[in-house]
Design an enzyme around this catalytic site. Structure first.
Site, mmCIF file in Angstrom:
data_model
loop_
_atom_site.group_PDB
_atom_site.id
_atom_site.type_symbol
_atom_site.label_atom_id
_atom_site.label_comp_id
_atom_site.label_asym_id
_atom_site.label_seq_id
_atom_site.Cartn_x
_atom_site.Cartn_y
_atom_site.Cartn_z
ATOM 1 N N CYS A 203 0.730 -1.269 -0.020
ATOM 2 C CA CYS A 203 0.119 -0.056 -0.085
ATOM 3 C C CYS A 203 0.861 1.352 0.037
ATOM 4 O O CYS A 203 1.956 1.285 0.660
ATOM 5 C CB CYS A 203 -0.848 0.105 1.194
ATOM 6 S SG CYS A 203 -2.153 -1.128 1.265
ATOM 7 N N ARG B 175 4.012 -0.288 -4.671
ATOM 8 C CA ARG B 175 3.791 -0.903 -3.447
ATOM 9 C C ARG B 175 2.247 -1.690 -3.369
ATOM 10 O O ARG B 175 2.057 -2.391 -2.219
ATOM 11 C CB ARG B 175 3.682 0.275 -2.344
ATOM 12 C CG ARG B 175 5.000 1.031 -2.264
ATOM 13 C CD ARG B 175 4.831 2.210 -1.157
ATOM 14 N NE ARG B 175 4.541 1.610 0.104
ATOM 15 C CZ ARG B 175 5.406 1.208 1.011
ATOM 16 N NH1 ARG B 175 6.845 1.422 0.697
ATOM 17 N NH2 ARG B 175 5.332 0.674 2.240
ATOM 18 N N TRP C 238 -2.782 -2.764 -1.788
ATOM 19 C CA TRP C 238 -2.506 -4.235 -2.033
ATOM 20 C C TRP C 238 -3.301 -4.975 -0.951
ATOM 21 O O TRP C 238 -3.255 -4.858 0.479
ATOM 22 C CB TRP C 238 -1.033 -4.557 -1.443
ATOM 23 C CG TRP C 238 -0.565 -5.987 -1.955
ATOM 24 C CD1 TRP C 238 0.011 -6.532 -3.039
ATOM 25 C CD2 TRP C 238 -0.421 -7.054 -0.891
ATOM 26 N NE1 TRP C 238 0.010 -7.791 -2.921
ATOM 27 C CE2 TRP C 238 0.037 -8.225 -1.541
ATOM 28 C CE3 TRP C 238 -0.927 -7.325 0.397
ATOM 29 C CZ2 TRP C 238 0.054 -9.390 -1.020
ATOM 30 C CZ3 TRP C 238 -0.851 -8.337 0.796
ATOM 31 C CH2 TRP C 238 -0.479 -9.605 0.364
ATOM 32 N N ASN D 141 -2.338 2.035 5.409
ATOM 33 C CA ASN D 141 -1.401 0.597 5.058
ATOM 34 C C ASN D 141 -1.017 -0.258 6.459
ATOM 35 O O ASN D 141 -0.770 0.476 7.349
ATOM 36 C CB ASN D 141 -0.072 1.563 4.617
ATOM 37 C CG ASN D 141 1.061 0.493 4.310
ATOM 38 O OD1 ASN D 141 0.665 -0.786 4.013
ATOM 39 N ND2 ASN D 141 2.369 0.882 4.386
ATOM 40 N N GLY D 142 -1.209 -1.368 6.372
ATOM 41 C CA GLY D 142 -0.827 -2.200 7.370
ATOM 42 C C GLY D 142 -2.277 -2.995 7.763
ATOM 43 O O GLY D 142 -2.954 -3.141 6.886
ATOM 44 N N GLU E 136 17.262 -18.348 -7.149
ATOM 45 C CA GLU E 136 17.165 -16.826 -7.340
ATOM 46 C C GLU E 136 16.329 -16.884 -8.931
ATOM 47 O O GLU E 136 15.596 -16.113 -9.244
ATOM 48 C CB GLU E 136 18.494 -16.012 -6.941
ATOM 49 C CG GLU E 136 18.062 -14.455 -7.406
ATOM 50 C CD GLU E 136 16.769 -13.734 -6.836
ATOM 51 O OE1 GLU E 136 16.159 -14.345 -5.745
ATOM 52 O OE2 GLU E 136 16.507 -12.533 -7.313
ATOM 53 N N LYS F 48 12.701 -15.644 -9.880
ATOM 54 C CA LYS F 48 12.508 -14.553 -10.790
ATOM 55 C C LYS F 48 11.470 -14.788 -12.024
ATOM 56 O O LYS F 48 10.637 -14.102 -12.195
ATOM 57 C CB LYS F 48 13.832 -14.296 -11.475
ATOM 58 C CG LYS F 48 14.799 -13.183 -10.512
ATOM 59 C CD LYS F 48 14.281 -11.707 -10.505
ATOM 60 C CE LYS F 48 14.299 -11.244 -9.171
ATOM 61 N NZ LYS F 48 14.315 -11.454 -7.977
ATOM 62 N N GLU G 82 7.952 -15.431 -10.369
ATOM 63 C CA GLU G 82 7.104 -14.210 -10.157
ATOM 64 C C GLU G 82 6.912 -13.219 -11.434
ATOM 65 O O GLU G 82 5.970 -12.534 -11.334
ATOM 66 C CB GLU G 82 7.915 -13.402 -9.097
ATOM 67 C CG GLU G 82 9.062 -12.598 -9.409
ATOM 68 C CD GLU G 82 9.847 -11.904 -8.078
ATOM 69 O OE1 GLU G 82 9.089 -11.248 -7.653
ATOM 70 O OE2 GLU G 82 10.971 -12.148 -8.141
ATOM 71 N N HIS H 84 18.158 -37.356 -6.824
ATOM 72 C CA HIS H 84 17.452 -38.109 -5.616
ATOM 73 C C HIS H 84 16.030 -37.769 -5.809
ATOM 74 O O HIS H 84 14.990 -37.697 -4.975
ATOM 75 C CB HIS H 84 17.860 -37.406 -4.421
ATOM 76 C CG HIS H 84 19.260 -37.759 -4.218
ATOM 77 N ND1 HIS H 84 19.732 -38.969 -3.816
ATOM 78 C CD2 HIS H 84 20.428 -36.966 -4.242
ATOM 79 C CE1 HIS H 84 21.038 -38.952 -3.765
ATOM 80 N NE2 HIS H 84 21.494 -37.944 -3.921
ATOM 81 N N LYS I 105 5.935 -4.418 -3.645
ATOM 82 C CA LYS I 105 7.205 -4.454 -3.405
ATOM 83 C C LYS I 105 7.657 -4.635 -1.998
ATOM 84 O O LYS I 105 8.771 -5.168 -1.562
ATOM 85 C CB LYS I 105 7.755 -2.920 -3.655
ATOM 86 C CG LYS I 105 9.093 -2.649 -3.582
ATOM 87 C CD LYS I 105 10.094 -3.174 -4.817
ATOM 88 C CE LYS I 105 11.640 -3.071 -4.527
ATOM 89 N NZ LYS I 105 12.123 -4.451 -5.487
HETATM 90 C C1 F6R Z 1 11.734 -10.925 -5.319
HETATM 91 C C2 F6R Z 1 11.476 -9.987 -4.355
HETATM 92 C C3 F6R Z 1 11.072 -10.329 -3.012
HETATM 93 C C4 F6R Z 1 11.745 -9.750 -1.892
HETATM 94 C C5 F6R Z 1 11.264 -10.159 -0.295
HETATM 95 C C6 F6R Z 1 12.016 -9.558 0.856
HETATM 96 O O1 F6R Z 1 12.147 -10.389 -6.629
HETATM 97 O O2 F6R Z 1 11.844 -8.870 -4.600
HETATM 98 O O3 F6R Z 1 11.451 -11.958 -2.629
HETATM 99 O O4 F6R Z 1 13.067 -9.921 -1.934
HETATM 100 O O5 F6R Z 1 9.901 -9.836 -0.358
HETATM 101 O O6 F6R Z 1 11.930 -8.161 0.743
HETATM 102 P P1 F6R Z 1 12.912 -7.315 1.435
HETATM 103 O O7 F6R Z 1 14.404 -7.414 0.721
HETATM 104 O O8 F6R Z 1 12.142 -5.805 1.125
HETATM 105 O O9 F6R Z 1 12.662 -7.769 2.927
#
Ligand code: F6R
Length: 620
Positions: free
Chosen positions: A2, A27, A78, A104-105, A489, A493, A496, A512, A615
């Site tokens: 948010c 956000r 969000w 927000n929250g 990773e 990527k 997502e 395995h 984010k």
């Molecule tokens: C993936 C991504 C998320 C964040 C995770 C932690 O691309 O961005 O997996 O890495 O939500 O976020 P932070 O680093 O803000 O705690």
């Protein structure tokens, strides 16, 4: 999670708020809304499910001059309580529409508050926890000792709320002020000339001012044209910490790139360089912000790394380096699991909490748990003054600059570098590495911006590969040693961004079980170690590639330039520069980021705003 913007000044609030929301849309983008105050009694609200663009269309339909006025607020959501439909979009209002609030929250005791209001005959217009706050505050404004005093009402209501929240309020009878409250969710004040801003992130007002003030825990702020006043929830004035934002508007814009993620991928050499800057002086690693003395580091007998998602993967990479350099045991743990399994912590445990945003609720709770157990907590964070560094014993900032694309890229590389600095500082303090060895490792890190820049030369090739793979159903990623977290990773990527089934495996685990997934034509990305660094790992991976190629997989191999042995096994070879083993994730991750972004683009998805994500994740 948010985005919130508030404004009181001399400009049209609607335009300031909408521009701010555009910069905060990363956000959350389930719905958006605005409220504008226009003289006594005038409070106009518009809100719409979906992206901000939907709200703008709505505003054009109703006429933007309906929301004229120089004070107001906005929200991009969000969804947590209730689906992303118009009725759940913020701002929420009281029954007569005199007060509006954005949030927000999560208000954890909202069910009790809602029941109390309903028992008193209040009819709820939404499924949200936020709406209860609107009714409670409006009531406090009408009657009792806080009547007619909006900041006092906000403080009184906040004292009753449980959970994490940033709340911003506008009242039709208070046309020259916007009031906000903060507990555990971010809120920053922007101080301009004859205008004052509020936002979840400075990006929202950076085009107007770089002078900002971070709000502390359990504080209420009133903004007016003249400035701001901050109190605690009991009305006591509190000291604030003004700061100047050290980046400008261009950092929050796409700068000619198709999307932010591509720009941020290109910014990785600079992110690595800035994160290293100033941390080696007089032949020693210097972590000036860390507030932990060498003696504290010498006392450490165990390290925990806690983080989520991509940040967690950076921690997995760090485990190899920190154990190697310090001979300390390092456990890397998903923050969401950490405090629920009673980890063994004491005052000699160092907990490294990694978070780009510094807001992630799971990581914040892990930090709180670790500190309750007397462990020392060092935060690695990209956001100045965020909650996680505030609640930690020490902080090491990554200086990657603002990251707007929802998928983390440059902050991942910056986190790896910061983790390595912590590892080297531990090795230095504990004497497990001689000073010249520490210096050598640091100089190897210093060579990485150039190596990452060189790797960016693969972008056109990887984008072309992405176009070829765009119709695949699934992709597997394999690696060993530090290549294993890189594989995880790469898979994250792709999941997502491209909504494609993707899995990362330690290559040795394949036999395995996961090898059963291999079928004709399945793309498998293999992150090769250097043939010079860890020859044994290299030859083992060659065998693994052999095994999957024999079963029909299409192999995409990321290997060191000049590694001739791998060529016969690669249906597609992506060459990255030769760097020391522990530095390899800094180069081998880059093509995987580009691959995911390109596949997502080809599939028609919004690379910067993947579905269902936001984010910063401020709920557990
Ligand atoms: C993936 C991504 C998320 C964040 C995770 C932690 O691309 O961005 O997996 O890495 O939500 O976020 P932070 O680093 O803000 O705690």
């Amino acid at each position: 999670m948010c985005g919130i913007v508030g404004y009181v000044g001399h400009r049209q609030a609607l335009e300031v708020v909408l521009a701010g929301l555009h910069r905060l849309e990363y956000r959350g983008y389930d719905s958006a809304g605005v409220a504008v105050l226009d003289g006594p009694g005038g409070l106009a609200v518009e809100r719409k499910a979906g992206r901000l663009a939907n709200l703008e269309t709505r505003l054009d339909e109703v006429g933007r001059d309906r929301l004229a006025g120089t004070a107001g607020m906005g929200h991009t959501r969000w969804a947590t309580h209730g689906p992303p439909v118009d009725r759940n979009a913020h701002p929420h209002r009281d029954a007569v529409g005199g007060l509006a609030v954005v949030h927000n929250g999560i208000i954890e005791n909202f069910a009790r508050l809602r029941a109390e209001l309903e028992a008193d005959g209040v009819e709820m217009a939404s499924d949200t926890d936020t709406e209860t706050v609107a009714h409670l505050t409006a009531r406090a404004y009408q009657e009792g000792e806080t009547a007619g005093d909006l900041p006092a009402c906000v403080r009184a209501v906040c004292r009753r709320l449980e959970g994490a929240f940033t709340l911003v309020f506008c009242h039709a009878d208070e046309p020259d002020q916007v009031v906000a409250a903060r507990r555990s969710s971010p809120l920053v004040v922007g101080v301009g000339d004859g205008e004052t801003f509020l936002a979840s992130d400075v990006a929202a007002f950076i085009e107007h001012t770089r002078d900002a003030v971070e709000l502390g825990q359990d504080q209420v702020v009133v903004i007016t044209r003249e400035g701001y006043q901050v109190t605690d929830f009991h009305g006591q004035p509190v000291e604030t910490a003004p700061f100047r934002v050290n980046w400008d508007l261009s950092a929050a814009e796409k700068g000619g790139h198709d999307y932010f993620m591509l720009k941020e991928i290109q910014e990785q050499p600079a992110a690595v360089e800035s994160t290293l800057r100033g941390h080696f002086a007089g032949g020693r690693i210097v972590l000036d912000e860390q507030r932990l003395a060498d003696q504290d580091l010498r006392d450490v007998d165990k390290v925990f790394v806690v983080a989520c998602g991509t940040a967690y993967h950076s921690g997995l990479v760090a485990k190899y380096a920190i154990e190697h350099w310090t001979r300390l045991p390092v456990e890397c743990e998903l923050a969401s699991e950490f405090r629920y399994r009673d980890p063994v912590l004491d005052r000699d445990t160092l907990v490294v909490a990694i978070s780009q945003s510094g807001e992630t609720a799971d990581t914040l709770e892990a930090v709180r748990h670790a500190r309750e157990q007397k462990a020392r907590v060092l935060a690695i964070c990209n956001t100045n003054g965020a909650q996680i560094p505030r609640e930690s014993d020490a902080v090491l900032y990554t200086h990657a600059g603002p990251e707007i694309g929802v998928a983390a890229t440059k902050t991942f590389l910056a986190q790896i570098v910061a983790n390595y600095l912590v590892g080297l500082a531990l090795a230095q303090a504990r004497g497990t590495k001689y000073p010249d060895e520490v210096a050598r490792e640091f100089h190897e890190l210093e060579a990485m911006p150039a190596a990452v820049q060189h790797t960016l030369g693969t972008v056109p090739q990887v984008r072309a590969l992405g176009r070829e793979l765009a119709d695949s159903k699934a992709v597997l990623f394999l690696g060993r040693h530090v290549g294993f977290p890189v594989a995880l990773e790469g898979a994250l990527k792709l999941k997502e961004l491209a909504y494609m089934h993707a899995e990362g495996f330690a290559a040795g685990e394949l036999k395995h079980g996961p090898i059963a997934l291999i079928e004709d034509g399945l793309p498998v990305v293999i992150v090769m170690p250097s043939p010079k660094g860890r020859a044994v790992l290299h030859s083992k991976l060659l065998s693994n590639i052999n095994e999957i190629q024999a079963r029909g997989a299409r192999t995409i191999v990321i290997a060191e330039e000049g590694d001739g042995t791998v060529k016969p096994f690669a249906d597609h070879l992506i060459e990255v520069p030769a760097v020391p083993t522990l530095m390899q994730p800094l180069v081998s991750s880059v093509p995987l980021q580009v691959l995911a972004a390109e596949i997502a683009r080809c599939r028609g998805y919004d690379v910067d705003k993947p579905r269902n994500l936001a984010k910063s994740v401020t709920v557990e």
